[in-house]
Design an enzyme around this catalytic site. Structure first.
Site, PDB file in Angstrom:
ATOM      1  N   TYR A 122      28.623 -31.329 -16.688  1.00 39.47           N
ATOM      2  CA  TYR A 122      27.245 -31.739 -16.981  1.00 39.47           C
ATOM      3  C   TYR A 122      26.478 -30.607 -17.671  1.00 39.47           C
ATOM      4  CZ  TYR A 122      22.641 -33.730 -15.635  1.00 39.47           C
ATOM      5  OH  TYR A 122      21.377 -34.242 -15.614  1.00 39.47           O
ATOM      6  N   LYS A 127      24.861 -30.794 -21.316  1.00 40.50           N
ATOM      7  CA  LYS A 127      23.401 -30.679 -21.444  1.00 40.50           C
ATOM      8  C   LYS A 127      22.991 -29.471 -22.289  1.00 40.50           C
ATOM      9  CE  LYS A 127      21.690 -34.214 -19.236  1.00 40.50           C
ATOM     10  NZ  LYS A 127      21.233 -35.362 -20.047  1.00 40.50           N
TER      11      LYS A 127
HETATM   12  P1  NAI Z   1      19.770 -42.812 -13.762  1.00 37.60           P
HETATM   13  O1  NAI Z   1      21.169 -42.815 -13.282  1.00 37.60           O
HETATM   14  O2  NAI Z   1      18.764 -43.613 -13.035  1.00 37.60           O
HETATM   15  O3  NAI Z   1      19.696 -43.225 -15.303  1.00 37.60           O
HETATM   16  C1  NAI Z   1      20.717 -43.081 -16.222  1.00 37.60           C
HETATM   17  C2  NAI Z   1      20.950 -44.411 -16.884  1.00 37.60           C
HETATM   18  O4  NAI Z   1      21.900 -44.260 -17.945  1.00 37.60           O
HETATM   19  C3  NAI Z   1      21.542 -45.449 -15.906  1.00 37.60           C
HETATM   20  O5  NAI Z   1      20.712 -46.586 -15.868  1.00 37.60           O
HETATM   21  C4  NAI Z   1      22.910 -45.733 -16.494  1.00 37.60           C
HETATM   22  O6  NAI Z   1      23.356 -47.080 -16.317  1.00 37.60           O
HETATM   23  C5  NAI Z   1      22.719 -45.401 -17.961  1.00 37.60           C
HETATM   24  N1  NAI Z   1      23.987 -45.134 -18.630  1.00 37.60           N
HETATM   25  C6  NAI Z   1      25.021 -44.387 -18.174  1.00 37.60           C
HETATM   26  N2  NAI Z   1      26.023 -44.378 -19.051  1.00 37.60           N
HETATM   27  C7  NAI Z   1      25.618 -45.119 -20.111  1.00 37.60           C
HETATM   28  C8  NAI Z   1      26.219 -45.462 -21.345  1.00 37.60           C
HETATM   29  N3  NAI Z   1      27.449 -45.053 -21.654  1.00 37.60           N
HETATM   30  N4  NAI Z   1      25.544 -46.233 -22.213  1.00 37.60           N
HETATM   31  C9  NAI Z   1      24.288 -46.680 -21.898  1.00 37.60           C
HETATM   32  N5  NAI Z   1      23.673 -46.390 -20.737  1.00 37.60           N
HETATM   33  C10 NAI Z   1      24.322 -45.607 -19.852  1.00 37.60           C
HETATM   34  O7  NAI Z   1      19.323 -41.267 -13.763  1.00 37.60           O
HETATM   35  P2  NAI Z   1      18.003 -40.538 -14.310  1.00 37.60           P
HETATM   36  O8  NAI Z   1      17.696 -39.469 -13.348  1.00 37.60           O
HETATM   37  O9  NAI Z   1      16.959 -41.509 -14.683  1.00 37.60           O
HETATM   38  O10 NAI Z   1      18.574 -39.802 -15.623  1.00 37.60           O
HETATM   39  C11 NAI Z   1      18.072 -39.995 -16.936  1.00 37.60           C
HETATM   40  C12 NAI Z   1      18.436 -38.794 -17.769  1.00 37.60           C
HETATM   41  O11 NAI Z   1      17.741 -37.639 -17.285  1.00 37.60           O
HETATM   42  C13 NAI Z   1      19.931 -38.431 -17.733  1.00 37.60           C
HETATM   43  O12 NAI Z   1      20.340 -37.999 -19.011  1.00 37.60           O
HETATM   44  C14 NAI Z   1      19.975 -37.287 -16.746  1.00 37.60           C
HETATM   45  O13 NAI Z   1      21.095 -36.458 -16.950  1.00 37.60           O
HETATM   46  C15 NAI Z   1      18.661 -36.589 -17.079  1.00 37.60           C
HETATM   47  N6  NAI Z   1      18.177 -35.706 -16.024  1.00 37.60           N
HETATM   48  C16 NAI Z   1      17.695 -36.214 -14.853  1.00 37.60           C
HETATM   49  C17 NAI Z   1      17.233 -35.339 -13.898  1.00 37.60           C
HETATM   50  C18 NAI Z   1      16.620 -35.833 -12.651  1.00 37.60           C
HETATM   51  O14 NAI Z   1      16.098 -34.981 -11.887  1.00 37.60           O
HETATM   52  N7  NAI Z   1      16.634 -37.128 -12.363  1.00 37.60           N
HETATM   53  C19 NAI Z   1      17.314 -33.871 -14.057  1.00 37.60           C
HETATM   54  C20 NAI Z   1      17.788 -33.467 -15.353  1.00 37.60           C
HETATM   55  C21 NAI Z   1      18.223 -34.366 -16.272  1.00 37.60           C
END
Ligand code: NAI
Length: 302
Positions: A164, A168
């Site tokens: 990751y 990132k």
């Molecule tokens: P989440 O798991 O709720 O959202 C990620 C979404 O991406 C999910 O709905 C998933 O189905 C979708 N997804 C995964 N693979 C996919 C693909 N191949 N094609 C289309 N959609 C796909 O998690 P969250 O926290 O909302 O994460 C959103 C972004 O923020 C991610 O990139 C995560 O790495 C980043 N992030 C989140 C942090 C946090 O504290 N929640 C911290 C740092 C980064």
């Protein structure tokens, strides 16, 4: 100043839940037509669901315009098709939020190479593919706003997230170069480093903190970074109402005389080479090279 997205078309990848959903809802509330992309998988990227459709229904119920898209960001052809469908339906495309992501956390010792590959594929290649699919159009129309999503792990590291963190950090590098290539065409590229209570962090953020880190606190930064007023090449941290900028810095460097360019000479100067008291941020890799040439020229003049 009101920041409006009236007349704008936006794609948010991974918008079926968590942060992406929060961005999509607010973009639509402010007038954007929103493509809610999500294949609806679980946290590790396996499986499918109609998560995108559910968010579209929420947006429509609130009077906004949205369409679901179940494509995977890992498939370039599907990204091209998503963009074609968007243009067909709404005539243009102005904003891309690269947000889709998965986790396969393990210490590097235990990490399967495939777990490394799939995480890099979704975050880094997925963002590059979606961006590539919108890039020419944004250049041609002389308008584009692209947001990448990095993480504290990518910028600063975190135990158990080698895959990751590598993906990132790559996104920050992608931004640093794309902003230069987009500048002439009013295509602005920024990176967001969120911390939010979502299913990704539900077992990391303890109960009380989980409430403080509502995804809605990240939304202001995300939307500003894809608005008409957006800067370019910014890396912005956002979590629990605290917002900051992140920079990659270097120091002025030390020009070693030819007879000290040995391993021992380097070791003897290590304290100065690693001294951070005059750190600065070069505007590009080219600027960094120019700086070296400048030091050589200054030394040659004596
Ligand atoms: P989440 O798991 O709720 O959202 C990620 C979404 O991406 C999910 O709905 C998933 O189905 C979708 N997804 C995964 N693979 C996919 C693909 N191949 N094609 C289309 N959609 C796909 O998690 P969250 O926290 O909302 O994460 C959103 C972004 O923020 C991610 O990139 C995560 O790495 C980043 N992030 C989140 C942090 C946090 O504290 N929640 C911290 C740092 C980064």
């Amino acid at each position: 100043m009101t920041i409006s997205f009236e007349g704008k078309v936006a794609i948010v990848t991974g918008a079926g839940g968590g942060l992406g959903r929060a961005y999509a809802l607010e973009l639509a509330k402010r007038g954007a037509k929103v493509v809610v992309n999500d294949l609806g998988g679980s946290r590790d990227g396996t499986g499918h669901s109609d998560a995108a459709l559910q968010v579209v229904e929420e947006i429509r119920a609130a009077g906004g315009e949205a369409m679901p898209n179940g494509a995977s960001v890992t498939e370039f052809d599907q990204m091209v098709e998503m963009v074609a469908k968007t243009r067909e339906a709404w005539g243009g495309l102005h904003v891309l939020v690269n947000n889709a992501g998965i986790l396969r956390d393990k210490s590097f010792t235990k990490m399967d190479p495939l777990d490394f590959e799939i995480v890099v594929r979704v975050h880094l290649l997925g963002s590059a593919y979606a961006t590539k699919a919108v890039w020419d159009l944004m250049r041609e129309q002389n308008y584009g706003r692209i947001l990448m999503t990095t993480s504290p792990t990518g910028m600063f590291g975190n135990f158990g997230q080698a895959n990751y963190g590598a993906a990132k950090a790559g996104l920050a590098g992608l931004t640093r170069t794309l902003y230069l290539e987009g500048a002439k065409y009013n295509v602005r590229v920024n990176t967001l480093m969120p911390v939010a209570a979502t299913r990704m962090t539900e077992d990391i953020l303890p109960g009380e903190a989980f409430k403080l880190f509502a995804p809605e606190n990240v939304v202001p930064a995300a939307l500003y970074l894809v608005s008409d007023e957006a800067p370019t090449n910014a890396i912005v941290g956002a979590g629990a109402g605290v917002y900051h900028s992140i920079w990659t810095t270097m120091n002025q460097g030390v020009l070693l005389p030819p007879d000290e360019r040995t391993v021992e000479g380097f070791a003897a100067h290590w304290a100065a080479i690693s001294d951070r008291s005059h750190d600065f941020t070069p505007g590009s890799g080219g600027e960094q090279a120019q700086m070296i040439i400048g030091m050589l020229q200054a030394a040659a003049k004596g």
